[in-house]
Scaffold this active site. Structure first.
Site, PDB file in Angstrom:
ATOM      1  CG  ASP A   1      -7.843  -2.343  -2.843  1.00 15.78           C
ATOM      2  OD1 ASP A   1      -8.200  -1.434  -2.126  1.00 15.78           O
ATOM      3  OD2 ASP A   1      -6.754  -2.613  -2.786  1.00 15.78           O
TER       4      ASP A   1
ATOM      5  CB  SER B   1      -0.920  -0.087   1.182  1.00  9.28           C
ATOM      6  OG  SER B   1      -2.132   1.088   1.149  1.00  9.28           O
TER       7      SER B   1
ATOM      8  CG  HIS C   1      -6.291  -1.485   0.622  1.00 19.27           C
ATOM      9  ND1 HIS C   1      -5.569  -1.314  -0.680  1.00 19.27           N
ATOM     10  CD2 HIS C   1      -5.594  -0.909   1.994  1.00 19.27           C
ATOM     11  CE1 HIS C   1      -4.367  -0.463  -0.285  1.00 19.27           C
ATOM     12  NE2 HIS C   1      -4.322  -0.403   1.112  1.00 19.27           N
TER      13      HIS C   1
END
Length: 382
Positions: free
Chosen positions: A212, A147, A241
């Site tokens: 996501d 991320s 996510h």
């Protein structure tokens, strides 16, 4: 301009756990530091404090695996610290048969300072230098960016020509593109991964969930399209996510990548990666299993060959290698000029930039790139 960019970054990109998930104590028997709030701590984990070139002191943990030949430098996602990631790190070390160094960004966990884009770059640099203390070489290192962690991971990767590999887990094209599909890189944007990924010279694995809701899967697919050295990506159907670690395919695909990377010979002359027949076949899975990703709206370089084809061409003659190096140098120079042109364009229109930022103001304050907190929630529901 750098301070303004860091200010924007601090507003929407960083959400350290508050309070931190751990404290640090010194074991009276061994004199070693350890976490006070983590159960079932292992003897093969070193807890460290590292000084960055920004003057902050960050906390890192090094998981030693005596049978490992490769080391993973892991940059975690948002809303997490290494206390929460402790068991993930130790389990990955066992299952992937690697050493693993995880670290907290400035302002995260018990690390000092405040988080900013530039500080995260200083943080990963300090973590990478720490690996030298353990005798880890650049060509035996794999960078893992999750991320927000994809930002510092790619920043470091473009400066390491002998790096063994890169893993991008739910990565972002850039901070601003998470919220709004801008077609040009603006000066106040952060983590401009879209501009950096074409400069990475080693094999890259991209993992992303198709559902996501924080960072759309198009971010991962576009970054994969722009890789020089593509490895077969993993698009986890139904994954969001925060829960990709729960999918059996996640660990299987990581093992497959690590195995292929281990079979690669050490880089020659600081640039080339020369696979044997088995690793050559494994790395060419990217060509056979390539999915049709959504066309890039920001950057397209369809002329770049896959990892397998590049390796064949590298085996031709030294003169062709020199010619390619010259072409790559010209391409990088052109990209640099393009970025400077974009920067001039945006500074020529300050009102437009300010208006764009104002429109995104409320969105900026509402966005967070999480991983551990929502993972706990998902696990509880299962």
């Amino acid at each position: 301009m750098g301070n303004a960019t860091s200010s924007v970054a601090a507003k929407f990109a960083f959400f350290p756990p508050n309070p931190p998930s751990y404290n640090i104590i010194v074991d009276e028997a061994t004199g070693k530091m350890k976490f006070s709030d983590v159960n079932y701590q292992r003897d093969n984990v070193d807890l460290l404090k590292l000084r960055t070139n920004k003057g902050n002191e960050i906390v890192a943990m090094y998981v030693k695996n005596p049978s490992a030949s490769l080391t993973v430098l892991y940059s975690h996602g948002n809303a997490a610290d290494i206390g929460q990631m402790y068991h993930t790190f130790t389990e990955l070390s066992v299952h992937l048969n690697v050493n693993l160094l995880g670290y907290d960004y400035s302002g995260y966990g018990q690390s000092t300072g405040k988080p900013s884009e530039q500080d995260t770059y200083a943080d990963i640099e300090a973590a990478y230098k720490c690996l030298e203390m353990y005798g880890v070489k650049q060509e035996d290192t794999i960078l893992y960016g999750q991320s927000v962690g994809s930002g510092p991971a790619l920043e470091l990767a473009i400066g390491l020509p002998r790096l063994r590999g890169v893993i991008l887990h739910s990565p972002i094209l850039s901070g601003l593109r998470v919220m709004y599909p801008v077609k040009r890189t603006l000066w106040f944007d952060i983590y401009k991964n879209i501009d950096k990924i074409p400069l990475v010279d080693c094999p890259v694995l991209v993992i992303h969930g198709t559902e996501d809701e924080v960072v759309n899967v198009s971010h991962g697919k576009q970054l994969w399209e722009l890789c020089k050295e593509k490895y077969e990506p993993l698009w986890l159907k139904g994954g969001n996510h925060c829960n990709l670690e729960l999918y059996p395919e996640y660990l299987r695909h990581l093992k497959k990548f690590i195995s292929a990377i281990e079979k690669l010979q050490h880089p020659r002359n600081g640039l080339d990666l020369k696979p044997n027949d088995q690793s050559h076949q494994a790395l060419n899975n990217a060509d056979r299993n390539k999915e049709k990703s959504r066309p890039s709206t920001d950057y397209r370089d369809n002329s770049r060959p896959s990892f397998g084809h590049r390796e064949k061409s590298r085996l031709s003659t030294d003169s062709r290698e020199k010619a390619r190096a010259s072409i790559d140098k010209k391409e990088r120079s052109r990209r640099s000029m393009d970025r400077h042109t974009k920067a001039r364009n945006i500074t020529d229109h300050p009102e437009r930039a300010r208006n764009s930022f104002d429109r995104l103001g409320e969105m900026v304050r509402s966005v967070g790139l999480c991983n551990v907190d929502c993972l706990k929630q998902t696990t509880a529901e299962v």
